[in-house]
Design a protein around this motif. Structure first.
Motif, PDB file in Angstrom:
ATOM      1  N   ALA A 179       0.830  -1.207   0.000  1.00 55.59           N
ATOM      2  CA  ALA A 179       0.000   0.000   0.000  1.00 55.59           C
ATOM      3  C   ALA A 179       0.863   1.253   0.000  1.00 55.59           C
ATOM      4  O   ALA A 179       0.584   2.220  -0.728  1.00 55.59           O
ATOM      5  N   GLN A 180       1.933   1.253   0.789  1.00 57.26           N
ATOM      6  CA  GLN A 180       2.839   2.400   0.849  1.00 57.26           C
ATOM      7  C   GLN A 180       3.508   2.660  -0.494  1.00 57.26           C
ATOM      8  O   GLN A 180       3.755   3.804  -0.881  1.00 57.26           O
ATOM      9  N   GLN A 181       3.812   1.585  -1.232  1.00 54.09           N
ATOM     10  CA  GLN A 181       4.492   1.691  -2.523  1.00 54.09           C
ATOM     11  C   GLN A 181       3.522   1.965  -3.681  1.00 54.09           C
ATOM     12  O   GLN A 181       3.946   2.115  -4.827  1.00 54.09           O
ATOM     13  N   GLY A 182       2.221   2.010  -3.384  1.00 54.29           N
ATOM     14  CA  GLY A 182       1.233   2.176  -4.447  1.00 54.29           C
ATOM     15  C   GLY A 182       1.073   0.929  -5.290  1.00 54.29           C
ATOM     16  O   GLY A 182       0.542   0.961  -6.400  1.00 54.29           O
ATOM     17  N   MET A 183       1.515  -0.198  -4.746  1.00 49.75           N
ATOM     18  CA  MET A 183       1.545  -1.457  -5.484  1.00 49.75           C
ATOM     19  C   MET A 183       0.336  -2.342  -5.200  1.00 49.75           C
ATOM     20  O   MET A 183       0.080  -3.317  -5.911  1.00 49.75           O
ATOM     21  N   ALA A 184      -0.429  -1.991  -4.167  1.00 51.99           N
ATOM     22  CA  ALA A 184      -1.510  -2.859  -3.706  1.00 51.99           C
ATOM     23  C   ALA A 184      -2.505  -3.272  -4.800  1.00 51.99           C
ATOM     24  O   ALA A 184      -2.904  -4.440  -4.865  1.00 51.99           O
ATOM     25  N   PRO A 185      -2.928  -2.358  -5.699  1.00 52.43           N
ATOM     26  CA  PRO A 185      -3.899  -2.771  -6.721  1.00 52.43           C
ATOM     27  C   PRO A 185      -3.362  -3.800  -7.705  1.00 52.43           C
ATOM     28  O   PRO A 185      -4.134  -4.421  -8.433  1.00 52.43           O
ATOM     29  N   PHE A 186      -2.036  -3.982  -7.728  1.00 50.26           N
ATOM     30  CA  PHE A 186      -1.428  -4.872  -8.711  1.00 50.26           C
ATOM     31  C   PHE A 186      -1.001  -6.209  -8.117  1.00 50.26           C
ATOM     32  O   PHE A 186      -0.524  -7.079  -8.839  1.00 50.26           O
ATOM     33  N   VAL A 187      -1.142  -6.354  -6.779  1.00 43.73           N
ATOM     34  CA  VAL A 187      -0.825  -7.640  -6.153  1.00 43.73           C
ATOM     35  C   VAL A 187      -1.779  -8.686  -6.723  1.00 43.73           C
ATOM     36  O   VAL A 187      -2.994  -8.522  -6.702  1.00 43.73           O
ATOM     37  N   ASP A 188      -1.203  -9.766  -7.246  1.00 45.42           N
ATOM     38  CA  ASP A 188      -2.002 -10.739  -7.992  1.00 45.42           C
ATOM     39  C   ASP A 188      -1.334 -12.108  -7.880  1.00 45.42           C
ATOM     40  O   ASP A 188      -0.557 -12.501  -8.744  1.00 45.42           O
ATOM     41  N   TYR A 189      -1.628 -12.819  -6.804  1.00 40.80           N
ATOM     42  CA  TYR A 189      -0.967 -14.107  -6.576  1.00 40.80           C
ATOM     43  C   TYR A 189      -1.367 -15.138  -7.623  1.00 40.80           C
ATOM     44  O   TYR A 189      -2.554 -15.298  -7.932  1.00 40.80           O
ATOM     45  N   TRP A 190      -0.357 -15.806  -8.168  1.00 37.78           N
ATOM     46  CA  TRP A 190      -0.571 -16.957  -9.050  1.00 37.78           C
ATOM     47  C   TRP A 190       0.192 -18.141  -8.471  1.00 37.78           C
ATOM     48  O   TRP A 190       1.317 -17.998  -7.979  1.00 37.78           O
ATOM     49  N   THR A 191      -0.380 -19.319  -8.552  1.00 37.67           N
ATOM     50  CA  THR A 191       0.315 -20.538  -8.182  1.00 37.67           C
ATOM     51  C   THR A 191       1.370 -20.854  -9.243  1.00 37.67           C
ATOM     52  O   THR A 191       1.325 -20.313 -10.359  1.00 37.67           O
ATOM     53  N   PRO A 192       2.317 -21.758  -8.936  1.00 33.90           N
ATOM     54  CA  PRO A 192       3.274 -22.173  -9.970  1.00 33.90           C
ATOM     55  C   PRO A 192       2.582 -22.696 -11.225  1.00 33.90           C
ATOM     56  O   PRO A 192       3.031 -22.421 -12.343  1.00 33.90           O
ATOM     57  N   GLN A 193       1.484 -23.436 -11.057  1.00 35.93           N
ATOM     58  CA  GLN A 193       0.768 -23.957 -12.217  1.00 35.93           C
ATOM     59  C   GLN A 193       0.166 -22.830 -13.053  1.00 35.93           C
ATOM     60  O   GLN A 193       0.195 -22.868 -14.292  1.00 35.93           O
ATOM     61  N   GLU A 194      -0.370 -21.814 -12.398  1.00 29.42           N
ATOM     62  CA  GLU A 194      -0.930 -20.675 -13.133  1.00 29.42           C
ATOM     63  C   GLU A 194       0.166 -19.917 -13.874  1.00 29.42           C
ATOM     64  O   GLU A 194      -0.069 -19.396 -14.968  1.00 29.42           O
ATOM     65  N   CYS A 195       1.360 -19.868 -13.282  1.00 34.57           N
ATOM     66  CA  CYS A 195       2.495 -19.246 -13.981  1.00 34.57           C
ATOM     67  C   CYS A 195       2.845 -20.043 -15.235  1.00 34.57           C
ATOM     68  O   CYS A 195       3.059 -19.472 -16.315  1.00 34.57           O
ATOM     69  N   ASP A 196       2.895 -21.363 -15.105  1.00 37.51           N
ATOM     70  CA  ASP A 196       3.175 -22.221 -16.262  1.00 37.51           C
ATOM     71  C   ASP A 196       2.079 -22.076 -17.324  1.00 37.51           C
ATOM     72  O   ASP A 196       2.358 -22.090 -18.527  1.00 37.51           O
ATOM     73  N   ASP A 197       0.837 -21.935 -16.887  1.00 36.49           N
ATOM     74  CA  ASP A 197      -0.274 -21.761 -17.829  1.00 36.49           C
ATOM     75  C   ASP A 197      -0.110 -20.468 -18.618  1.00 36.49           C
ATOM     76  O   ASP A 197      -0.415 -20.417 -19.822  1.00 36.49           O
ATOM     77  N   TYR A 198       0.362 -19.394 -17.941  1.00 31.21           N
ATOM     78  CA  TYR A 198       0.553 -18.139 -18.653  1.00 31.21           C
ATOM     79  C   TYR A 198       1.682 -18.256 -19.673  1.00 31.21           C
ATOM     80  O   TYR A 198       1.622 -17.640 -20.746  1.00 31.21           O
ATOM     81  N   VAL A 199       2.702 -19.041 -19.354  1.00 26.70           N
ATOM     82  CA  VAL A 199       3.773 -19.274 -20.332  1.00 26.70           C
ATOM     83  C   VAL A 199       3.173 -19.859 -21.613  1.00 26.70           C
ATOM     84  O   VAL A 199       3.506 -19.421 -22.727  1.00 26.70           O
ATOM     85  N   LYS A 200       2.284 -20.823 -21.468  1.00 23.90           N
ATOM     86  CA  LYS A 200       1.645 -21.444 -22.635  1.00 23.90           C
ATOM     87  C   LYS A 200       0.786 -20.433 -23.387  1.00 23.90           C
ATOM     88  O   LYS A 200       0.767 -20.400 -24.625  1.00 23.90           O
ATOM     89  N   GLU A 201       0.060 -19.598 -22.647  1.00 22.31           N
ATOM     90  CA  GLU A 201      -0.774 -18.565 -23.268  1.00 22.31           C
ATOM     91  C   GLU A 201       0.083 -17.573 -24.047  1.00 22.31           C
ATOM     92  O   GLU A 201      -0.230 -17.208 -25.188  1.00 22.31           O
TER      93      GLU A 201
END
Length: 319
Positions: free
Chosen positions: A284-306
């Motif tokens: 929140a202090q860094q103005g980063m809060a709206p962009f926090v977006d947790y992905w699991t390792p599998q979701e990261c791998d899925d984005y690689v494919k996308e």
């Protein structure tokens, strides 16, 4: 004999459990493949304030800028696959490095702990620009006698791919002006040296007094706290791909097999750290809060494919 084997097996299981419980028993080294103070550094520090407390060990930052992040990845690959070394990069950036031959390390060499934030790529113009909407910009590009100029962070960066897809799908007359770094490309726009720029939303926020966004390269509308803009698909009716910058923590992929207990602990505590009070407050202090977006390792791998599917469709624009 059978009884002895069973006793030994049970002993090894107990040792493995104890080892997992003890991990980590020394500091974690986190590699930043860029200079101190940039997006990789700041986002990593946001997570580390919560992660250190959960892990019970400090996280030591090792800065290794240069060669489009490959110096940092070289360091990672020189370390044991034991879970004690991580690195930060964006999935899209690493995918481009692999696809264009910049990286000698493929996805078979590196794997994911999780994704921390997702920074959407946007089309930016100067605040004094005559283009008030994305429709204004496209109309000007279609009528232009000489090409509009669009700055990007590197000839083989995601921003360059996005800019060229924009030109391809809209038919505007424009050319890409690639710089050596995202900040330089945004400085060029702030200084009115180019007509537009493609770059990540959060990263561009530091120049908010000089520039503004017109549209995003995303599936859905992005956070409107700074710039309230449509997606390019919504604004044009064209099938623009989802070109975002997911800021992920990675390890040597061999860690998954060679130190599975350590890897699983990293994955579990990574998610806990994102949800921790310390990380949320610093984000929140860094103005980063709206962009926090947790992905699991599998979701990261899925984005690689996308992303790879997008690359296969549009790689002729880069090569």
């Amino acid at each position: 004999m059978k009884k002895t084997v069973l006793v030994l097996a049970a002993a090894f299981c107990l040792l493995g459990t104890a080892w997992a419980a003890d991990f980590p028993d020394k500091p974690i080294t986190h590699i930043i493949p860029a200079k101190a103070g940039g997006g990789f550094d700041r986002s990593s520090r946001v997570l580390s304030v919560g992660w250190e407390k959960i892990l019970g060990q400090p996280i030591k930052f090792d800065y290794a800028p240069g060669a489009s992040g490959m110096i940092g990845f070289g360091k990672l690959m020189s370390k044991p696959a034991d879970g004690y070394t991580t690195i930060m990069t964006t999935i899209s950036m690493q995918a481009m490095n692999i696809n264009t031959g910049v990286s000698k390390f493929g996805w078979e060499d590196i794997g994911f702990v999780g994704n921390l934030i997702t920074d959407p790529n946007v089309l930016l113009v100067h605040k004094d620009s005559p283009y008030k909407t994305i429709q204004d910009f496209i109309e000007a590009g279609l009528k232009a006698e000489k090409p509009l100029t669009i700055s990007t962070s590197h000839p083989k960066a995601v921003s360059s791919l996005a800019a060229k897809i924009l030109i391809e799908l809209t038919g505007i007359k424009a050319k890409v002006v690639a710089f050596d770094g995202g900040s330089k490309s945004r400085d060029a726009l702030a200084g009115k040296q180019v007509d537009a720029c493609v770059g990540p939303y959060f990263s561009a926020a530091s120049k908010k007094d000089f520039i503004k966004a017109l549209a995003s390269f995303t599936k859905k509308k992005v956070w409107s706290g700074l710039w309230d803009v449509p997606t390019l698909s919504q604004a044009t009716g064209k099938p623009f791909p989802n070109l975002v910058e997911p800021f992920a923590f990675l390890i040597r992929r061999g860690t998954v097999k060679e130190a599975p207990e350590a890897y699983q602990k990293l994955v579990a505590t990574f998610k806990q750290a994102i949800d921790s009070k310390e990380t949320k407050e610093m984000a929140a202090q860094q103005g980063m809060a709206p962009f926090v977006d947790y992905w699991t390792p599998q979701e990261c791998d899925d984005y690689v494919k996308e992303f790879q599917a997008v690359w296969e469709k549009y790689k002729n624009l880069i090569q």
